[in-house]
Design a protein around this motif. Structure first.
Motif: not given
Length: 944
Positions: A903-911, A924-932
């Motif tokens: 799930i984190i990798n999907k957010i970091l890649k924008g998919v 918190s970590m999903q929100n941080k990945a979205l900001c990244k």
């Protein structure tokens, strides 16, 4: 007992030759005893089973092609002459006693090797008395002797090829054996099957299997001969001029072809050869495995797993370096420390073997930030040609100056402890690199002023005096990139990039034979220049361009009538200076015919021109100014860094020549080319990946470390699908679960008052989501329980984990997934207790990962926390409870960790952006990945 050959006077030991036991058939065993003539063996029959005869006492005709004895073989070679010649000795007067009668002279031509036709009468008599054979009248041989006596011998067909020893009174086993031999008639090979088409299908398959086995036996026979061929001098002559790696590869094929597939053992060097091929392309490696004998992929991965290398200073690497350099001379220990950063892809990966999640920032300590750069340190010999990557770190963006300072100090101390002697730091012009180096220089400057010592711009760390070098290719690129948008004041005169553009355009339009034929638009036109390519830069700063501009400056007009710029000649002088400047710091050879006209592009010696040029270049660089088109002066860091680097070259030459008695210095040994080439190898390993993840970089670093470990003699150093469902939003149902089943409320059903909720719609939404989570969770638990029960055949465990009716509402999604066409259910229907426990494991795992995903041994810590809080009392099988519980936790926790990383990798890649557009706040970590990810998009727009 008998550890040697039982033949008298034979001293062959078991270690020296091949031995044969006495045959089981009594008639042949008696022949062996009579021929050998050992009195001890004749007296004591019980010793025969423990006696051996060495291979050299048998003739070649008794030995098969597989080096085994044929049926009926008898030892006949006993004296030294017989063993050397390979034939048993006969009487010396045998030829003279052959009758000359014309009736029997034909035997000389037709039976040259049949001694029964030329034996003496008394010898024949002895043969008859001493030979054990069956009477037969099928063949008779008549021999005439001088006394006109006729002797007829009846030779038994079954023993026609055997030899019998002639016993004489003088010696029971004479050294000169008279032998009876009858040469058998040879027939051609009979075909096993004459018409393959007439065979039944089953017989045809058997016949094909027979032919295949014969081919394999022939191959094994050839391979065995190849091994013996290696022991000869000819093999060494054949492989004398071969590459050492090719020679090892060839020997690996010859040595292991006789071994079964699971009986092959590879040396470390052979594994390294296989690893080097595998890391270049796994697909090609699997293709080559079909043709050649190579280590399996499991063998290679097991070898790499023994090398535990992570971010930071690794004791294994430095201990190996310390052992390697212990016997070096002092000149070979002189080295430089290089460091640079490489861009990575922000992604998290769970390493199940080491039980940790890779992808977070790891400098002096590991944090919860997502890493997108790797900081690599490498050693390089300053006098001898060697290099070695030693450490790496993961950072977000550029490494902060404070962290970089601490890392440089710790790396320098660790290198010094190995016995190496660092004399310089080499880096590019990164802003954090310059800040850290400047701060270290200031610290040393303060200590030098307090001690009353002259300030020399060096860095003192761990007892080492380190000079600072900025990578010359980066320096000249910095000069060119500033020259594109600014004018240069060189020696009081102006130089313009537009002059180069004008000459290039003229050369392209009007020249029949171009003056600057190597230049293209990528070299000259500012909008088309690839600013990261060094070769595009130095091709402009060259003598060819200088000559073309000097030639053009002689004329007032171009061929098309356009006037020539007055700054043309001054621009050519600046380009000539930059060409000489780069040549002076790029030499590596003593003499090269191609560089006869460029003496600065050679090694530095006492009499070389580098010393005068560097002194003059420092003064010129200090006076060069970059001004904009509106005549505003701009500060260019490349100018200051050129001066710092040239002073360091002067200082290092003095150190090498005066203190270490080194007569030459190669300036090219003080740039960052090795670390840039190392980055290129990381990007090209397995497949082309310009931005590898943290996990991929770590494994590639480990592989390159193995295949390139301190190689001094190289000529150049160049440039499971996750079945788990999304279960992260489990919030309400299992927040308060006791160690047993749900508690019984004696006060009745606790109804929720409407006043407790601000909005009933929110309650309905949460209830619908919880229903979906429970149904999807039950389907996943069915997969987990089936995976556990496939190894445990226990009715109690099955009743604890699975239900037989499947009529609960929890199983609605499982029923929907069943195939209607099937008469029986194929999917697993877990019990409610199993589903409830699985939900608790999901809740604890996700909560722990949100706060402690960067900690090592993460799975073990999650399982220990679950075991301390939940009892799993529904598991009632005393025999398998511990096994089932361990498997349940291992599979479930591993499943949720992989799902969380996915799930984190999907957010970091924008998919996975649509799922994030929910009204409740993200973890918190999903929100941080979205900001990244948003920051990454912003940087792309700015770069465009």
């Amino acid at each position: 007992m008998f550890r040697h050959c039982c033949v008298p006077k034979c001293e062959t030991q078991r270690q020296d030759a091949k031995f044969h036991r006495f045959p089981v058939r009594k008639e042949i065993c008696d022949k062996w005893l009579r021929n050998i003539g050992s009195e001890e063996l004749l007296r004591m029959d019980n010793l025969v089973n423990k006696a051996f005869v060495c291979h050299k006492h048998f003739e070649k005709r008794f030995v098969s092609s597989s080096d085994r004895l044929k049926i009926g073989a008898v030892p006949t070679l006993f004296t030294e002459f017989e063993i050397i010649s390979g034939n048993p000795a006969t009487s010396s007067t045998l030829e003279n006693e052959i009758p000359t009668s014309s009736d029997h002279t034909y035997c000389l031509n037709q039976h040259q090797h049949d001694y029964t036709y030329c034996a003496r009468l008394e010898d024949v008599t002895n043969v008859i008395l001493g030979m054990d054979y069956m009477q037969s009248t099928e063949s008779a041989i008549t021999v005439d002797v001088e006394s006109s006596t006729t002797v007829t011998l009846d030779i038994a067909t079954p023993v026609a090829t055997e030899r019998a020893t002639v016993m004489t009174p003088e010696n029971p086993r004479t050294s000169s054996l008279n032998v009876l031999e009858c040469t058998p008639q040879r027939y051609g090979k009979k075909r096993l099957v004459r018409d393959v088409k007439s065979l039944t299908p089953k017989c045809k398959l058997l016949y094909l299997a027979y032919k295949k086995t014969r081919r394999e036996n022939n191959f094994l026979s050839r391979a065995k001969k190849a091994i013996s061929f290696n022991k000869e001098v000819n093999f060494e002559k054949l492989t004398k001029n071969m590459n050492p790696l090719a020679k090892k590869f060839l020997w690996m094929q010859v040595k292991l072809c006789m071994k079964p597939k699971k009986g092959r053992r590879f040396t470390m060097n052979e594994k390294l050869i296989g690893l080097a091929i595998y890391k270049q392309s796994p697909k090609s490696y699997r293709f080559l495995q079909k043709m050649f004998i190579l280590p399996s992929e499991t063998t290679l991965k097991a070898m790499i797993s023994h090398l535990n290398i992570g971010a930071g200073i690794n004791s294994q690497i430095f201990e190996l370096i310390k052992e390697q350099v212990r016997h070096w001379n002092e000149q070979k220990k002189i080295c430089t420390i290089m460091f640079d950063e490489m861009a990575l892809e922000a992604a998290v990966t769970y390493d199940s073997k080491q039980d940790k999640i890779d992808g977070f920032v790891h400098l002096n300590e590991k944090t919860r930030q997502f890493a997108d750069h790797a900081l690599v340190f490498m050693l390089r010999g300053a006098v001898y040609k060697w290099q070695q990557p030693i450490a790496f770190y993961f950072c977000e963006g550029q490494t902060k100056m404070i962290d970089l300072k601490a890392i440089i100090k710790s790396i320098t101390a660790a290198v010094t402890e190995t016995g190496l002697r660092p004399i310089a730091l080499v880096s590019d012009q990164g802003s954090s690199f310059q800040s850290a180096i400047k701060d270290l220089i200031e610290e040393t400057k303060g200590s030098q002023l307090r001690a009353g010592v002259n300030v020399d711009g060096t860095i003192h760390l761990s007892g080492n005096v380190l000079s600072v070098f900025y990578d010359p290719p980066h320096l000249i690129k910095g000069m060119r990139n500033n020259f594109l948008s600014k004018n240069v004041i060189f020696e009081g005169k102006i130089a313009k990039w537009q002059d180069i553009v004008d000459v290039y355009n003229m050369d392209c339009r009007h020249g029949e034979s171009r003056l600057m034929h190597k230049l293209t638009d990528e070299h000259v036109i500012p909008s088309k220049i690839k600013k990261m390519k060094v070769k595009n830069c130095v091709r402009v700063f060259s003598k060819t361009v200088v000559a073309a501009m000097s030639y053009t400056s002689q004329f007032p007009l171009y061929p098309d009538g356009k006037p020539v710029s007055k700054t043309m000649k001054d621009t050519s002088k600046f380009i000539s200076f930059m060409d000489d400047l780069f040549d002076s710091v790029n030499g590596a050879e003593r003499f090269n015919k191609k560089n006869v006209a460029k003496p600065l592009r050679q090694v530095v010696t006492i009499k070389s021109k580098h010393h005068c040029f560097w002194k003059d270049a420092i003064s010129k660089l200090q006076k060069i100014k970059f001004v904009t088109h509106d005549k505003k002066e701009k500060s260019v860091p490349s100018l200051k860094n050129w001066v710092v680097s040239l002073k360091s070259f002067q200082r290092v030459w003095k150190l090498l020549s005066e203190e270490n008695n080194i007569k030459i210095m190669r300036p090219r040994y003080f740039n960052s080319d090795p670390i840039e080439n190392f980055f290129g190898q990381v990007r090209a390993y397995n497949y082309r990946n310009n931005d590898p993840s943290v996990y991929a970089f770590k494994n590639t670093f480990k592989s390159l470390l193995i295949t390139r470990f301190i190689n001094f003699h190289s000529e150049s150093f160049n440039c499971e699908d996750d079945i788990g469902q999304e279960l992260l939003s489990i919030q309400t149902m299992f927040n308060k679960i006791n160690n047993t089943t749900l508690p019984n409320n004696s006060q009745g059903n606790s109804m929720v008052a409407p006043s407790q909720f601000s909005n009933w719609e929110t309650v309905h939404i949460q209830a619908r989501r919880e229903r979906l989570n429970v149904h999807s969770r039950a389907y996943t638990v069915g997969w987990v329980t089936r995976k556990i029960l496939c190894k445990i055949n226990c009715e109690t465990c099955t009743e604890n984990l699975l239900t037989s009716n499947g009529e609960t509402n929890v199983h609605d999604w499982i029923k929907a997934r069943e195939y209607i066409s099937l008469k029986k259910r194929k999917l697993a229907y877990p019990t409610e207790n199993a589903v409830r426990s699985f939900g608790y494991v999901a809740k604890v795992t996700n909560e722990y990962l949100e706060e402690n995903a960067h900690i090592d041994n993460i799975s073990m810590k999650i399982k220990s926390q679950i075991m301390s809080e939940y009892s799993f009392s529904f598991l009632t099988c005393e025999s398998h409870r511990d096994i089932v519980l361990e498997q349940f936790l291992n599979i479930s926790v591993r499943l949720f960790i992989f799902n969380w990383c996915n799930i984190i990798n999907k957010i970091l890649k924008g998919v996975d952006i649509i799922r994030l557009q929910r009204f409740e706040p993200l973890p918190s970590m999903q929100n941080k990945a979205l900001c990244k990810y948003k920051k990454k998009l912003k940087n792309k727009k700015v770069n465009k």
